[in-house]
Design a protein around this motif. Sequence first.
Motif, PDB file in Angstrom:
ATOM      1  N   PRO A 225       0.838  -1.199   0.000  1.00 44.40           N
ATOM      2  CA  PRO A 225       0.000   0.000   0.000  1.00 44.40           C
ATOM      3  C   PRO A 225       0.870   1.245   0.000  1.00 44.40           C
ATOM      4  CG  PRO A 225      -0.002  -1.027   2.166  1.00 44.40           C
ATOM      5  CD  PRO A 225       0.908  -1.834   1.286  1.00 44.40           C
ATOM      6  N   VAL A 226       0.359   2.337  -0.555  1.00 42.61           N
ATOM      7  CA  VAL A 226      -0.929   2.504  -1.184  1.00 42.61           C
ATOM      8  C   VAL A 226      -0.749   2.680  -2.687  1.00 42.61           C
ATOM      9  CG1 VAL A 226      -2.922   4.074  -1.277  1.00 42.61           C
ATOM     10  CG2 VAL A 226      -1.889   3.491   0.900  1.00 42.61           C
ATOM     11  N   TYR A 227       0.468   3.032  -3.124  1.00 42.49           N
ATOM     12  CA  TYR A 227       0.663   3.257  -4.547  1.00 42.49           C
ATOM     13  C   TYR A 227       1.572   2.204  -5.166  1.00 42.49           C
ATOM     14  CZ  TYR A 227      -1.818   7.405  -3.319  1.00 42.49           C
ATOM     15  OH  TYR A 227      -2.777   8.252  -2.839  1.00 42.49           O
ATOM     16  N   GLY A 228       1.697   1.085  -4.487  1.00 45.02           N
ATOM     17  CA  GLY A 228       2.421  -0.032  -5.054  1.00 45.02           C
ATOM     18  C   GLY A 228       1.591  -1.285  -4.814  1.00 45.02           C
ATOM     19  N   GLN A 232      -2.835  -2.723  -8.585  1.00 44.98           N
ATOM     20  CA  GLN A 232      -2.488  -1.496  -9.294  1.00 44.98           C
ATOM     21  C   GLN A 232      -1.331  -1.756 -10.265  1.00 44.98           C
ATOM     22  OE1 GLN A 232      -0.789   1.387  -6.667  1.00 44.98           O
ATOM     23  NE2 GLN A 232      -0.642   2.969  -8.218  1.00 44.98           N
TER      24      GLN A 232
ATOM     25  N   ASN B   4       4.344   4.567  -1.170  1.00 41.95           N
ATOM     26  CA  ASN B   4       3.195   5.376  -0.824  1.00 41.95           C
ATOM     27  C   ASN B   4       3.211   6.689  -1.584  1.00 41.95           C
ATOM     28  OD1 ASN B   4       1.473   4.077   1.478  1.00 41.95           O
ATOM     29  ND2 ASN B   4       3.590   3.537   1.897  1.00 41.95           N
ATOM     30  N   SER B   5       3.844   6.666  -2.737  1.00 48.68           N
ATOM     31  CA  SER B   5       3.943   7.843  -3.598  1.00 48.68           C
ATOM     32  C   SER B   5       3.369   7.523  -4.961  1.00 48.68           C
ATOM     33  CB  SER B   5       5.409   8.257  -3.785  1.00 48.68           C
ATOM     34  OG  SER B   5       6.001   8.579  -2.551  1.00 48.68           O
ATOM     35  N   PHE B   6       2.961   8.561  -5.675  1.00 50.49           N
ATOM     36  CA  PHE B   6       2.437   8.381  -7.018  1.00 50.49           C
ATOM     37  C   PHE B   6       2.876   9.545  -7.897  1.00 50.49           C
ATOM     38  CE2 PHE B   6      -0.564   8.671 -10.464  1.00 50.49           C
ATOM     39  CZ  PHE B   6      -0.635   7.353 -10.870  1.00 50.49           C
ATOM     40  N   THR B  13       2.996  11.970  -2.116  1.00 53.00           N
ATOM     41  CA  THR B  13       3.265  10.940  -1.113  1.00 53.00           C
ATOM     42  C   THR B  13       2.241  11.108  -0.009  1.00 53.00           C
ATOM     43  OG1 THR B  13       5.639  11.024  -1.586  1.00 53.00           O
ATOM     44  CG2 THR B  13       4.988  10.072   0.526  1.00 53.00           C
TER      45      THR B  13
ATOM     46  N   THR C  13      10.786  11.777   2.501  1.00 54.15           N
ATOM     47  CA  THR C  13      10.376  12.959   1.750  1.00 54.15           C
ATOM     48  C   THR C  13      10.193  14.091   2.746  1.00 54.15           C
ATOM     49  OG1 THR C  13       9.203  11.588   0.136  1.00 54.15           O
ATOM     50  CG2 THR C  13       8.585  13.916   0.239  1.00 54.15           C
ATOM     51  N   VAL C  26       7.976  12.497   5.594  1.00 57.58           N
ATOM     52  CA  VAL C  26       7.301  11.209   5.554  1.00 57.58           C
ATOM     53  C   VAL C  26       8.391  10.170   5.318  1.00 57.58           C
ATOM     54  CG1 VAL C  26       5.573   9.804   4.404  1.00 57.58           C
ATOM     55  CG2 VAL C  26       5.248  12.278   4.562  1.00 57.58           C
ATOM     56  N   ASP C  28       8.977   6.485   4.362  1.00 58.02           N
ATOM     57  CA  ASP C  28       8.241   5.368   3.777  1.00 58.02           C
ATOM     58  C   ASP C  28       9.162   4.166   3.616  1.00 58.02           C
ATOM     59  OD1 ASP C  28       6.112   4.038   2.701  1.00 58.02           O
ATOM     60  OD2 ASP C  28       6.274   4.922   0.718  1.00 58.02           O
ATOM     61  N   PRO C  85       3.572   4.541   6.040  1.00 56.34           N
ATOM     62  CA  PRO C  85       4.403   5.754   6.095  1.00 56.34           C
ATOM     63  C   PRO C  85       4.316   6.480   7.446  1.00 56.34           C
ATOM     64  CG  PRO C  85       2.625   5.988   4.478  1.00 56.34           C
ATOM     65  CD  PRO C  85       2.611   4.583   4.926  1.00 56.34           C
TER      66      PRO C  85
END
Lengths: 360, 360, 360, 360
Positions: A225-228, A232, B4-6, B13, C13, C26, C28, C85
């Motif tokens: 989570p959340v963007y890996g 997705q 957790n980044s896009f 993030t 980040t 953050v 992560d 995160p």
Amino acid sequence: MSINSFGHMLRMTTFGESHGIALGCVLDGCPPLIPITEAEIQVFMDKRRPGQSRFTTQRREPDAVKILSGVFDDDSGQQVTTGTPICLMIENVDQRSKDYGDIKDSFRPGHADFTYLEKYGIRDYRGGGRQSARETAARVAAGAIARKIVPGMRVRGALVQVGVHEISRDNWDWDEIDRNPFFCPDAEMVETWTTYLDDIRKSGSSCGAVIEIVVDGVAAGLGAPVYGKLDQDLASALMSINAVKGVEIGAGFSAANLTGIENADEMRMEDGKPTFLSNHAGGILGGISTGQEIITRFVVKPTSSILTPRKSVDKFGNETDVVTKGRHDPCVGIRAVPIGEAMAALVVADHYLLHRGQMG
Amino acid sequence: MSINSFGHMLRMTTFGESHGIALGCVLDGCPPLIPITEAEIQVFMDKRRPGQSRFTTQRREPDAVKILSGVFDDDSGQQVTTGTPICLMIENVDQRSKDYGDIKDSFRPGHADFTYLEKYGIRDYRGGGRQSARETAARVAAGAIARKIVPGMRVRGALVQVGVHEISRDNWDWDEIDRNPFFCPDAEMVETWTTYLDDIRKSGSSCGAVIEIVVDGVAAGLGAPVYGKLDQDLASALMSINAVKGVEIGAGFSAANLTGIENADEMRMEDGKPTFLSNHAGGILGGISTGQEIITRFVVKPTSSILTPRKSVDKFGNETDVVTKGRHDPCVGIRAVPIGEAMAALVVADHYLLHRGQMG
Amino acid sequence: MSINSFGHMLRMTTFGESHGIALGCVLDGCPPLIPITEAEIQVFMDKRRPGQSRFTTQRREPDAVKILSGVFDDDSGQQVTTGTPICLMIENVDQRSKDYGDIKDSFRPGHADFTYLEKYGIRDYRGGGRQSARETAARVAAGAIARKIVPGMRVRGALVQVGVHEISRDNWDWDEIDRNPFFCPDAEMVETWTTYLDDIRKSGSSCGAVIEIVVDGVAAGLGAPVYGKLDQDLASALMSINAVKGVEIGAGFSAANLTGIENADEMRMEDGKPTFLSNHAGGILGGISTGQEIITRFVVKPTSSILTPRKSVDKFGNETDVVTKGRHDPCVGIRAVPIGEAMAALVVADHYLLHRGQMG
Amino acid sequence: MSINSFGHMLRMTTFGESHGIALGCVLDGCPPLIPITEAEIQVFMDKRRPGQSRFTTQRREPDAVKILSGVFDDDSGQQVTTGTPICLMIENVDQRSKDYGDIKDSFRPGHADFTYLEKYGIRDYRGGGRQSARETAARVAAGAIARKIVPGMRVRGALVQVGVHEISRDNWDWDEIDRNPFFCPDAEMVETWTTYLDDIRKSGSSCGAVIEIVVDGVAAGLGAPVYGKLDQDLASALMSINAVKGVEIGAGFSAANLTGIENADEMRMEDGKPTFLSNHAGGILGGISTGQEIITRFVVKPTSSILTPRKSVDKFGNETDVVTKGRHDPCVGIRAVPIGEAMAALVVADHYLLHRGQMG
């Protein structure tokens, strides 16, 4: 941020155009000591290779893969990966030095001719250049290695719909896949598709298709989570394949029609282990694998290269009609099966390494 | 490789759990000198905010966004972005200190309780922790800024299917969207959905939905082959939203049923410019925008939190029944509309910057 | 490609400006189940905190760190990381609402006022905005968590040169570090530095410094060829700290004067294990840890904010003289010690996870 | 997160081992329409190529570069980049199939034999495999293209120290660089270095060196806070080169000895433009270019391959002596000049594209 790369820890960077000298990829992040030979990779190349039946393009490409780097002999003399980048190269052999005069300035409908020129101000019109699905040969090669990274993982794909004809799931037999030129798991459908595709081909048209990929032997806990998220990344992987217009996981779009009561995958203990009683989720909850079969489907649009003239314009602003001559697949979806398998293998292997890194 | 980044150049993030102190995001790579205020962002927050109608959860969260960094007054005294990272924070207010005794050890079917525990060996059971859709509040906030990056871009979304009821495209009216609690563009469908959802809610169940996002005002040429395709990134963005099980572009899965003759988007010159006569492609060819409307749809599964007991197990291996008490959305798809819009805005803005970087 | 992020698998980040509402980061990719409290982090914050002695700025910032997300109680009630995160926030308290009239339009020599304005067309002149070293508070907070990721790892730093005065390595005593306001390992040097810095301060000037970071307890094998080398990432990490102008590993620049015979770190077996007889390499060969102490040094330029007027120009093109009023460090190198430690901890922890991912 | 890739928007992924079939790289993100030929790249390859004088290894490698993809003829017939990934391949020709019996199991001091085996459990001992500086041939090829991306940019390098002998800056003459086999800008030093290196070579030893890279023609504003600083990326780029043990920018380590009064680069207006009166900063403030010359130096340790036996152990735990037979550079620093130039060109070009993306 390589825009020609895919993957987090297991990272594939592809290169090459349809009619250039060679195409291929660099696969980075592969663990060492995995036995691999060109012959093993070639098995998968051959599944994707054109000219296997009258339903795929007759371009004569051996698609012979060559390992340029990243392997060495271990103490026992077996060739294994070394943990360094693996470059896989496929030379383009059948680069007919034909006259591109008729298409080099026109935009073939459904192809990316117009958008490439708009973007770059130049396009390699020889066989579509970089937009050609020949790029996927490199993916299949990389996928063959990815398959060996996750112990116990099995990745299988099947064609489940060709044009308007969908298989019956009651007839599903994985063994059937290799017995017909369609990767079709439903023996009773083969005849129908054969006739249908012959007709489509003769009419100078083409048709779409839906492919299903099933991955089993994967433990619960893969995905990030959340963007890996695993789903997705599967969506990203499959949507990156040429001509794909949709991806779904588990129940997919049919989930819209279900109620929460129906859609819930209930759980019970079985042999002392938590077990799901159904798999609407397609083996992924919250982006993380449940330990069940991972199930995904993607749709491939009808081949844009057809023998029937279509209205278009050229880069000078003239209206014109475009018609594709020569060899083309009436249903590119067929050859998308091994490509989808390769992408799924890459995604799961990537998450396997990622999970191992974060979790030990 | 932040999981957790896009985003490529415009990178969001997110952080935070459903019932933690606060959640939010850092938006990095935003160009400077873009006027932005908390009030402007709040407009979009309010669209996603719970408790807006009886069809969304009654959790009382103001979802007030606070800009912690990345903005400053320009010479005229207007607050603008400075090109440095923008941290957007939303404090969790309604964190009922309730007793989680009944669900803290059980796996709610359809939720990621089981997979989080399998992966991490620990899970924050308060409202689902990180797996909660509350994370999407941060996306909507970031999306509000993304909308301002691409001059001329407009991003709109609509709910096109609720359970078994699909809108009629003939009735499509964007102005209708704000007149009903469903983001429904078909005035005639509102009554049906109202009754349907009331029934679903009363029966202790829930239903799925399909959302369509349309982006216009985008020039041809955005998108990056081969693993940063515009459609690929849209698929990734939308599939990363909680409960999404499928994504399609343009004709999507229906492309399987089309022939190549039907599916080809033909071109003609109009007012001296190349123009497409149809848009089966959904505004994207070869992963690059055509200049037409970018059209994408995604499906949201039925809410997993339902009042009807479902079979499950707990982490000690006991079989149990799980039922969700309290406030929940009967159709989470409704609130997914502003989230889908935000993700689409982020993807297109990201590619706008990426394109500008590579092409000048 | 977040330009305000650092790390491969363990990714920090940061956000925030010197005089904004808050700054932080953050983090992560941190593994779950690591016990962590705000108090543990605060210990390191306090080492970097201003106002600790007359040799650091008198700005009154408590630098109290707040964990906004990513932690939860485990079954025993201990607060641990959850694998999601971790947002660490530090509110800016001492944001004197002073009049910036004299510096808001001028370019302070040695600062990034000119370059920020050239780049962004706007700059936050309050305390330097994003260019301020206050951003490093977030790094120290993240570093405190990174220290706990690699079992057995110890990260220590020392000031080894202040202006023209270098310590004697024969006097090196790690215990000395906490007994003086300079993180000085050489008790005999403390008096000299005290007098020297008092003079520098009174003369309205400042001086440079060299910091050495030593990491021990790290196994052989961490680091990733060819563009994720351990020394490369250390160089990147340390050079990203404000005012740093050089980084070296092991023998560093003095290696230019050595012959290959002298520089070779010979090996012998000791207690049945391969052992190095010297450590010119600084514990890294081919970008991979040798198992020895990892040794790196970096130089911090003299504080640019000085009481002596320096020639400059303003943004309107007027020539002017700039002088810094108020509170500033005569030697910013002192407070760079805990920052360097934090960055080294982050780099090694990152590679620890990366290695675990690729190698299992 | 490819660990064999470098760059944000202009991303180079290298592959290949010293004695494998081929090595090379994929350069992704290069803008289209840049004229490039193999001959233009070869000019730079030849500068790095072994066997150019008696001071570099006599290995006979033509280092002929081949462009496999990413170029095409524009309308005028000139070969230009197309915006797609450029694969550059260099075949290994001089792979003497010699007997590696004596070194295949021993750890050569100063080399990464021990650390590679510790990490991967396997190492390609043929010429050092992936740890060999042959990998840098790919960098030089990519750098040749990077040089053409930024209009007006010029990248030059010089050897400024060989062993204990440093050039005099008063004698600096860029034209001198091509007149001697050392890239030495000080004509008076050539004789000294010649004698010194002959002695070093005859004594079976080697020596270190310092290289300076100067980039001019770069506008103010390139660079990205906080973890994509121009100086940070230069440090990372240069430290990633084999045998490099330190990097500095501008005044570098000597900044420790300066006071703030001395170190400040004052500004005045000149011809109506803000101008710096000195350049201690090395053309970078706050990680962003000032518009002055960008100046960086790096140190290369003495060649580890020497004719004098050094104590070591083998992988079976036996103590042994290692001596390098055959052809090797007495001072690898010489050939590092074109490599440093290439890396600097890649970094600046990368930031040029990044800046263009964020700023328009």
